[in-house]
Design an enzyme around this catalytic site. Structure first.
Site, PDB file in Angstrom:
ATOM      1  CE  LYS A 266      -4.098  -1.731  -0.332  1.00 22.86           C
ATOM      2  NZ  LYS A 266      -4.861  -1.561  -1.591  1.00 22.86           N
ATOM      3  CE  LYS A 309     -11.929  -3.207  -4.217  1.00 25.68           C
ATOM      4  NZ  LYS A 309     -10.599  -3.840  -4.378  1.00 25.68           N
ATOM      5  CB  THR A 310     -12.505  -9.538  -4.532  1.00 27.99           C
ATOM      6  OG1 THR A 310     -11.587  -8.535  -4.082  1.00 27.99           O
ATOM      7  CG2 THR A 310     -11.734 -10.771  -4.953  1.00 27.99           C
ATOM      8  CG  ASP A 324      -6.373  -3.789  -4.146  1.00 29.12           C
ATOM      9  OD1 ASP A 324      -7.504  -3.367  -3.838  1.00 29.12           O
ATOM     10  OD2 ASP A 324      -5.363  -3.562  -3.474  1.00 29.12           O
TER      11      ASP A 324
END
Length: 597
Positions: A266, A309-310, A324
């Site tokens: 990240k 989302k996934t 992602d």
């Protein structure tokens, strides 16, 4: 020889704090299981564990000079393991006692425990404020992008270098962030342990040839000094002894005090969110998943945790680009990463077959409970609900091998509205898309205590506020330009409640949500009749094949429509209150595209 890897205990896969000794523990006895797969299945073409084989083991007093670590001030290690193959990583992890080998159903998988930090530590992430610099002018300084002084970074950097100069060996990984050759960045990681190189090997774009390594000149260097702490954190005016500090102008970062793998991932994503919009021409970094159809039509899925989302981007009829982080440049969409980092909580083969089957040799488990036969128990969250697995993207059989595709035809903003107000699908105008992009809305139930059933609104700008380095309107302006240039359609899809709020209504079925997604992707939604929502202003389809028309008219699902009206106005006000911080900001004030209150 002295290495940091001995700080990891072999028993219980747990980190051993300095000064604390555990009594030896006998490893549990178990019967060798028959695995469904022992290594990644070989795809028809593309990358495999065997095609990634460019490792270098540089030994001697001039090892640092040969690899280029001397430029960082690191000169002592006489053995440098650079870009190890997957098999070598596995062997080093076991030899160093950095964790244990889990008997996952589809193959032996190395597993580690990251100690007290089982997730990112956002209050310990800092960016150096260099007075008069480009980053000082452009970064959106706030509680997420916390400024620290240059002298603090210099002291921590010297401390990191000093520590590595006490080691006899270290691990270096050179990689790309971004699959697009025209837009990627080169990043070097310097680590203390093999498993951390394993993590970044899974997560980033792996070089393919020895020549690439020999000619590698990093754009940025991350020195991960995870076994050490910032004992001077109070004098440095930081939050704790843990620190991840990024210096844009010096193109370097240091990490102290946290073993959590995601801190590497990240941090680099935040850097891409800084670099790309300021490049020429400007590019758009995105916190989203992406897939592509057989005809080359690309779809993007934006959404916060719990919105699907996934899950929704994993489509048997479409190829996965990534799950992602992506960029959108002049050529189209490209994945930032070379792998996936998925949560494992309550994971089963029935609910998430792609992720479940990806947990095999070369994957890496973090903070997952292992039972007596060393198999993972994904339902035991006594350690953390944020158990994770990282794996190379070639563990997904239906992945898009180029990791790049054209400009998206459809963008889907995912929400899980626990207030029972939003329809299952709505078409957004360009201005409405900007409003909802800046809002980044979903809702969560406020705890599990008896009697507490009131939903809690969550707004995370750009669907990833924690990683946005510039002001959110910079990204919104970029998205607006992309939509106008390429004619991309934008939709809001809600997988939340109908017939009432959480506690009264019912969660929309996954079948309903999937059917709405399918109508978007096959284009049939464009040929139906729409009606304007009187509060939110977006267009709601009157009919979609396979979807109950009553659910499309979300107000009609409530037993008391007037109660729905009250709830709708309540949610609209939450949107408006949250959006006040964007009024008059950016090149366009998107306030007028929000709800009518």
């Amino acid at each position: 020889s002295r290495t940091a890897s001995r700080a990891f205990a072999s028993q219980a896969c747990a980190f051993t704090p300095r000064g604390v000794k555990f009594a030896p523990r006998e490893q549990p006895k178990y019967t060798q299981r028959v695995f469904k797969s022992t290594v990644a299945e070989t795809p028809v073409s593309g990358e495999t564990r065997d095609t990634y084989n460019i490792s270098q083991h540089v030994e001697g007093t001039d090892a640092c000079l040969k690899v280029g670590l001397d430029n960082l001030g690191i000169t002592n290690p006489s053995m440098i393991h650079r870009n190890l193959s997957y098999q070598e990583l596995f062997e080093h992890e076991k030899a160093n006692d950095e964790g244990v080998v889990a008997n996952a159903e589809y193959g032996e998988t190395f597993a580690v425990d990251t100690g007290k930090y089982t997730g990112r530590s956002p209050k310990d992430k800092w960016v150096v404020l260099n007075p008069g610099s480009e980053s000082a002018e452009n970064i959106d300084w706030n509680d997420i992008n916390q400024p620290c002084e240059p002298w603090v970074f210099d002291e921590l950097y010297d401390k990191a270098v000093e520590h590595f100069n006490t080691l006899d060996r270290c691990y270096v990984f050179d990689c790309y962030v971004g699959a697009s050759p025209n837009s990627r960045r080169k990043v070097r990681f310097v680590h203390e342990m093999a498993w951390q190189q394993h993590f970044v090997t899974n997560m980033f774009i792996r070089p393919e040839t020895t020549e690439e390594l020999n000619n590698f000149e990093p754009d940025f260097v991350v020195i991960n000094c995870c076994s050490q702490e910032d004992t001077e954190w109070k004098r440095h005016k930081l939050h704790s002894e843990t620190a991840a500090v990024f210096n844009v102008e010096k193109s370097k970062a240091v990490i102290f005090g946290t073993w959590y793998g995601g801190e590497n991932k990240k941090g680099v994503f935040s850097l891409m969110n800084y670099w790309l919009p300021l490049s020429e021409p400007a590019q758009f970094p995105m916190h989203c998943s992406a897939n592509v159809g057989k005809d080359g039509d690309v779809a993007l899925f934006f959404g916060l945790s719990g919105t699907g989302k996934t899950t929704l981007s994993a489509d048997p009829h479409r190829a996965l680009i990534g799950d992602d982080e992506h960029g959108w440049d002049e050529d189209g969409i490209y994945n930032f990463e070379g792998g996936c980092y998925a949560k494992t909580i309550n994971l089963t083969e029935q609910t998430e077959p792609d992720i479940y089957k990806a947990i095999k040799t070369d994957a890496l488990l973090e903070n997952v409970k292992l039972v007596d036969d060393m198999s993972p128990d994904y339902f035991d969250v006594t350690k953390t609900e944020n158990g994770r697995v990282s794996y190379p993207i070639f563990h997904i059989p239906n992945y898009h091998k180029p990791q790049m595709a054209g400009h998206p035809e459809n963008i889907i903003f995912l929400s899980c509205d626990a207030f029972g107000v939003l329809p299952p699908v709505a078409k957004l105008s360009s201005g409405e898309a900007m409003y909802h992009f800046l809002s980044g809305y979903t809702a969560k139930v406020a705890g599990t205590e008896r009697g507490i059933i009131e939903p809690q609104a969550t707004f995370s700008t750009c669907f990833g506020a924690a990683f946005m380095t510039l002001h959110p309107t910079v990204y919104a302006d970029l998205l607006q330009k992309k939509l106008d240039t390429h004619g991309t359609h934008t939709y809001l899809v809600n997988s939340g409640w109908s017939g009432g709020a959480y506690g009264e209504g019912e969660r929309m079925s996954i079948k309903t949500t999937r059917t709405c997604i399918d109508a978007i992707l096959d284009g049939s939604i464009q040929h139906t009749e729409f009606k304007k929502d009187p509060v939110f202003g977006f267009e709601v389809p009157v009919h979609l094949d396979g979807v109950d028309p009553g659910v499309l008219d979300i107000r009609s699902t409530w037993s008391d429509p007037e109660e729905y009206d009250v709830q709708a106005k309540k949610l609209a006000k939450m949107y408006a209150d949250n959006f006040k911080k964007y009024e008059g900001k950016g090149s366009v004030d998107y306030t007028k595209f929000g709800p009518r209150i």
